[in-house]
Write a protein that holds these residues in place. Structure first.
Motif, mmCIF file in Angstrom:
data_model
loop_
_atom_site.group_PDB
_atom_site.id
_atom_site.type_symbol
_atom_site.label_atom_id
_atom_site.label_comp_id
_atom_site.label_asym_id
_atom_site.label_seq_id
_atom_site.Cartn_x
_atom_site.Cartn_y
_atom_site.Cartn_z
ATOM 1 N N ASP A 149 0.114 -67.181 -61.316
ATOM 2 C CA ASP A 149 -0.016 -66.722 -62.701
ATOM 3 C C ASP A 149 0.809 -65.445 -62.875
ATOM 4 N N GLY A 150 1.873 -65.532 -63.666
ATOM 5 C CA GLY A 150 2.768 -64.396 -63.834
ATOM 6 C C GLY A 150 2.096 -63.192 -64.448
ATOM 7 N N ARG A 151 1.176 -63.414 -65.373
ATOM 8 C CA ARG A 151 0.476 -62.300 -66.008
ATOM 9 C C ARG A 151 -0.387 -61.562 -64.988
ATOM 10 N N GLN A 152 -1.123 -62.321 -64.183
ATOM 11 C CA GLN A 152 -2.008 -61.724 -63.193
ATOM 12 C C GLN A 152 -1.213 -60.962 -62.135
ATOM 13 N N CYS A 153 -0.081 -61.528 -61.734
ATOM 14 C CA CYS A 153 0.691 -60.921 -60.650
ATOM 15 C C CYS A 153 1.526 -59.731 -61.102
ATOM 16 N N ARG A 154 1.459 -59.386 -62.390
ATOM 17 C CA ARG A 154 2.043 -58.117 -62.807
ATOM 18 C C ARG A 154 1.334 -56.963 -62.101
ATOM 19 N N GLY B 101 0.382 -57.268 -58.998
ATOM 20 C CA GLY B 101 0.595 -57.476 -57.572
ATOM 21 C C GLY B 101 1.501 -56.449 -56.935
ATOM 22 N N GLY B 102 2.308 -55.792 -57.767
ATOM 23 C CA GLY B 102 3.140 -54.682 -57.314
ATOM 24 C C GLY B 102 3.931 -54.942 -56.056
ATOM 25 N N LEU B 103 3.844 -54.007 -55.131
ATOM 26 C CA LEU B 103 4.648 -54.059 -53.918
ATOM 27 C C LEU B 103 4.320 -55.265 -53.043
ATOM 28 N N ASN B 104 3.082 -55.756 -53.096
ATOM 29 C CA ASN B 104 2.729 -56.928 -52.294
ATOM 30 C C ASN B 104 3.577 -58.127 -52.695
ATOM 31 N N LEU B 105 3.704 -58.340 -54.000
ATOM 32 C CA LEU B 105 4.510 -59.463 -54.480
ATOM 33 C C LEU B 105 5.983 -59.239 -54.155
ATOM 34 N N LEU B 106 6.452 -58.017 -54.333
ATOM 35 C CA LEU B 106 7.854 -57.725 -54.039
ATOM 36 C C LEU B 106 8.152 -57.937 -52.555
ATOM 37 N N ASP B 107 7.226 -57.539 -51.685
ATOM 38 C CA ASP B 107 7.414 -57.750 -50.242
ATOM 39 C C ASP B 107 7.577 -59.236 -49.925
ATOM 40 N N VAL B 108 6.728 -60.052 -50.528
ATOM 41 C CA VAL B 108 6.781 -61.491 -50.276
ATOM 42 C C VAL B 108 8.065 -62.090 -50.835
ATOM 43 N N MET B 109 8.450 -61.686 -52.054
ATOM 44 C CA MET B 109 9.677 -62.209 -52.658
ATOM 45 C C MET B 109 10.902 -61.796 -51.848
ATOM 46 N N GLU B 110 10.905 -60.569 -51.321
ATOM 47 C CA GLU B 110 12.035 -60.117 -50.509
ATOM 48 C C GLU B 110 12.100 -60.877 -49.189
ATOM 49 N N ALA B 111 10.936 -61.166 -48.596
ATOM 50 C CA ALA B 111 10.921 -61.932 -47.354
ATOM 51 C C ALA B 111 11.472 -63.337 -47.572
ATOM 52 N N VAL B 112 11.118 -63.929 -48.712
ATOM 53 C CA VAL B 112 11.647 -65.251 -49.060
ATOM 54 C C VAL B 112 13.146 -65.157 -49.350
ATOM 55 N N LEU C 134 7.320 -64.209 -63.511
ATOM 56 C CA LEU C 134 7.111 -62.813 -63.896
ATOM 57 C C LEU C 134 7.737 -62.506 -65.250
ATOM 58 N N ASP C 135 8.904 -63.062 -65.498
ATOM 59 C CA ASP C 135 9.630 -62.820 -66.752
ATOM 60 C C ASP C 135 10.238 -64.132 -67.227
ATOM 61 N N PRO C 136 9.498 -64.915 -68.020
ATOM 62 C CA PRO C 136 10.003 -66.219 -68.477
ATOM 63 C C PRO C 136 11.325 -66.127 -69.233
ATOM 64 N N SER C 137 11.592 -64.986 -69.868
ATOM 65 C CA SER C 137 12.852 -64.836 -70.596
ATOM 66 C C SER C 137 14.036 -64.688 -69.654
ATOM 67 N N GLY C 138 13.772 -64.225 -68.430
ATOM 68 C CA GLY C 138 14.852 -63.983 -67.475
ATOM 69 C C GLY C 138 15.808 -62.906 -67.927
ATOM 70 N N ALA C 139 15.395 -62.074 -68.881
ATOM 71 C CA ALA C 139 16.307 -61.127 -69.511
ATOM 72 C C ALA C 139 16.433 -59.804 -68.777
ATOM 73 N N LEU C 140 15.548 -59.539 -67.800
ATOM 74 C CA LEU C 140 15.600 -58.269 -67.092
ATOM 75 C C LEU C 140 16.143 -58.486 -65.687
ATOM 76 N N LEU C 141 17.152 -57.719 -65.338
ATOM 77 C CA LEU C 141 17.744 -57.813 -64.006
ATOM 78 C C LEU C 141 16.869 -57.064 -63.002
ATOM 79 N N THR C 142 16.521 -57.726 -61.899
ATOM 80 C CA THR C 142 15.698 -57.102 -60.871
ATOM 81 C C THR C 142 16.402 -57.204 -59.518
ATOM 82 N N SER C 143 15.844 -56.517 -58.539
ATOM 83 C CA SER C 143 16.390 -56.608 -57.191
ATOM 84 C C SER C 143 16.253 -58.032 -56.643
ATOM 85 N N SER C 144 15.266 -58.766 -57.129
ATOM 86 C CA SER C 144 15.082 -60.155 -56.683
ATOM 87 C C SER C 144 16.208 -61.050 -57.196
ATOM 88 N N HIS C 145 16.769 -60.734 -58.364
ATOM 89 C CA HIS C 145 17.913 -61.483 -58.874
ATOM 90 C C HIS C 145 19.086 -61.421 -57.894
#
Length: 489
Positions: free
Chosen positions: A101-106, A108-119, A141-152
Motif C-alpha cells: 500500500d503506497g499510502r501506508q508505506c509513506r 516506511g521511510g528509510l526501511n523502504l528505501l533500504d529494501v528498494m536500494e537492495a533490490v 509511492l508516486d502513481p504520477s511518476g512525476a518526482l525524480l528519486t534516487s530509486s529512479h
C-alpha cells in the motif's frame, strides 16, 4: 525472548479493523505504529527474524504493509539472514514490492528505501525480476511518476546495464516535474493525504529518497536516452538527451555528461528527424559555444547528412572514426549511416507525389556503400520496410506494363474518436501541469534563496544597474543545492 503471539498482536495493530476515514486520524495511527516497529527492529530484530516465516504467512502485504516491510527489513538488510530460507523470503519480497500500500508505506521511510536500494543494486533478485519490482514500487509511492528519486536512477542503471528495459518503461516514460527537497513546513499537511504532490511526502527528510545532486539528474536523462536508443525509439531518445543539452548549468558551465548527451542528441535527432537542429533557444549561450567546439565532428556529420552528397557524408564518418570510438558512439553512427538512404527517399515527397521504383533507385544512394542499390527489388524491400515501420506513408503500385511506382499518401486523417481521445489525454496532462505549477509557485515563493534573489533584483533595478540576461536565479545556487527546496515543486 518475545513470543510469537506478542509479535502478531503488535504487527496486526495497524491498520485497525475500523476504517480510518480522515487524514489526521490515519496520520497519528501510522506514526505511532511506525514508532513501535522501529523499537521492535532496534531491540528485537533477531527474534523477529526467528518468527519471520510464520509472521509473513499471517500478514497481508497489502493491508499490513508497514509490518510486512519491518520483517523483510530485519531479514534482508544489510544482507539476507542465515536463519531465513532464501527462496521463501525472496518470494515474499517480490510479493511485497508488487502489492504494498503506497499510502501506508509513506511512513516506511528509510526501511523502504533500504529494501528498494537492495533490490535496485541487484543484490537480491534476478535483474529482470528486480527491474519489474523496483518499477512497481516507485509507482506505488508516486502513481504520477512525476518526482525524480534516487530509486529512479537505480532503476535506470539496472535496466540499461542488464538489458531489461521493457519492465522499466512505465517509470522511465513518465515526465519529471518535481525534484526531492526539504519537506513543506505547513504542519496541517499529513503524509497520508492522497492529494499531496509527491514532493511533499517523498524527500530525504521522510527517508523515501536519498538526496540528488545535479550530476544525478543529468545521469538519469543520459541513461534514459541510451535506453531508448537500445530500443531504437529515436524520438524519445532525442527528447531525453535534450534534457541535458538545455540543463541550466551554473554560470554557463558545461559538464562532461552534458557534452556526451549533446553528441548523442545530434545523432538521435538525425535518426528521429532526418536532420540536426540548432541547440534549443533555452540553452545557455556559453554552453552552446562549448557544445559547438567539443561536438564539431558531430555537427559536421549532421551537416553532410542533410545533403545528397553521400561521398562527403562517408568522408566525415570515416575521418572521425576514432572520435566515435572514443565517445562510445560507433553503434549510433552506424545507425545514422544505415538510415541515410531512407531519409533521402522521404525527401522525394517534397517534389513528387508518385515516382517509379527505378527512379528512386537512381536518385538515392546508400551511405554504407556510397552507391545505388543493385536492383529495383532491393529498393522496393527498403520502401516496404519503411512503410511497415511507420516511417513512410505511402504504397507501392504496379502499372499495367509492370512498372512499379511509389505513391506518397497524404497524412492520415484521424477519426472523431481518435481526436476525442487525444483531447482527453491533453486535458489530463494540462490538469497535472496546473497542479505542478501551483505547487511550484507555493514552494518557490517560500524559498529563502528565491526571496534573496528578488531582493537583489529590486536593489539592482533601483540603482539602475544593467542585468546580464544570461544570469538568473539559478546562478545563486551551489551545485549540491540545485535539487534543494528552492527549485523543487
Amino acid at each position: 525472548m518475545a513470543t510469537m503471539d506478542q509479535f502478531v498482536d503488535a504487527l496486526l495493530a495497524f491498520p485497525p479493523r475500523s476504517d480510518l476515514t480522515d487524514n489526521e486520524t490515519y496520520h497519528k495511527a501510522a506514526l505511532l505504529h511506525a514508532q513501535r516497529l522501529s523499537k521492535i527492529l532496534k531491540e528485537r530484530s533477531k527474534d523477529l527474524v526467528v518468527f519471520s516465516q510464520e509472521l509473513l504467512n499471517v500478514l497481508d502485504p497489502t493491508y499490513n504493509s508497514l509490518s510486512y516491510l519491518a520483517i523483510l527489513h530485519a531479514s534482508l538488510i544489510p544482507s539476507p539472514a542465515a536463519r531465513v530460507e532464501q527462496e521463501f523470503i525472496l518470494s515474499k519480497l517480490v510479493t511485497f514490492m508488487m502489492l504494498f500500500d503506497g499510502r501506508q508505506c509513506r511512513y516506511g521511510g528509510l526501511n523502504l528505501l533500504d529494501v528498494m536500494e537492495a533490490v535496485g543494486n541487484g543484490r537480491l533478485l534476478p535483474p529482470s525480476v528486480a527491474v519489474e519490482c523496483l518499477a512497481s514500487a516507485i509507482l506505488k509511492l508516486d502513481p504520477s511518476g512525476a518526482l525524480l528519486t534516487s530509486s529512479h536512477l537505480l532503476l535506470a542503471r539496472l535496466a540499461y546495464d542488464t538489458d531489461n528495459i521493457q519492465p522499466a518503461l512505465p517509470v522511465i516514460d513518465k515526465p519529471i516535474v518535481y525534484y526531492p527537497g526539504a519537506p513543506d513546513n505547513n504542519n496541517t499537511q499529513y503524509l497520508c493525504d492522497l492529494q499531496l504532490p509527491p514532493a511533499l511526502y517523498i524527500s530525504k527528510s521522510t527517508g523515501l529518497t536519498s538526496q540528488l545532486k545535479t550530476s544525478s539528474v543529468l545521469e538519469y536523462d543520459l541513461t534514459r536516452g541510451m535506453m531508448y536508443c537500445a530500443r531504437r525509439d529515436w524520438r524519445k531518445a532525442r527528447d531525453a538527451f535534450e534534457g541535458n543539452v538545455t540543463f541550466l548549468a551554473r554560470d554557463g558551465g558545461c559538464s562532461k555528461i552534458m557534452v556526451d548527451a549533446f553528441k548523442k542528441w545530434i545523432l538521435a535527432s538525425l535518426l528521429a528527424n532526418g536532420r540536426h537542429y540548432n541547440t534549443p533557444s533555452r540553452t545557455n549561450a556559453s554552453t552552446s559555444k562549448i557544445f559547438g567546439l567539443l561536438g564539431r565532428p558531430y555537427v559536421s556529420l549532421a551537416t553532410a547528412f542533410a545533403t545528397d552528397d553521400v561521398e562527403q557524408l562517408r568522408l566525415e564518418a570515416q575521418q572521425d572514426a576514432h572520435v566515435w570510438m572514443e565517445d562510445g558512439n560507433v553503434g549510433l553512427v552506424e545507425e545514422v549511416m544505415a538510415s541515410y538512404q531512407k531519409w533521402r527517399v522521404l525527401s522525394l515527397q517534397d517534389i513528387y507525389t508518385k515516382i517509379s521504383i527505378a527512379e528512386v533507385r537512381q536518385m538515392t544512394k546508400s551511405a554504407e556503400t556510397g552507391s545505388t542499390l543493385r536492383k529495383d527489388e532491393d529498393v522496393e524491400a527498403l520502401i516496404q520496410n519503411m512503410i511497415i515501420a511507420g516511417m513512410l506513408n505511402g504504397v507501392i503500385e504496379k502499372n499495367d506494363d509492370g512498372t512499379k511506382f511509389l505513391q506518397f499518401l497524404s497524412p492520415t486523417v484521424h477519426s472523431e474518436a481518435d481526436v476525442a481521445r487525444e483531447i482527453k489525454n491533453a486535458a489530463v496532462i494540462i490538469h497535472h501541469l496546473r497542479q505542478a505549477s501551483a505547487s511550484t509557485d507555493h514552494r518557490l515563493g517560500r524559498s529563502k534563496e528565491f526571496i534573496k534573489y528578488l531582493m537583489k533584483e529590486a536593489k539592482r533595478e533601483k540603482s539602475g544597474e544593467a542585468q546580464d540576461p544570461t544570469l538568473g536565479f539559478e546562478t545563486l545556487l551551489e551545485d549540491e543545492d540545485l535539487m534543494g527546496d528552492s527549485l523543487n515543486a
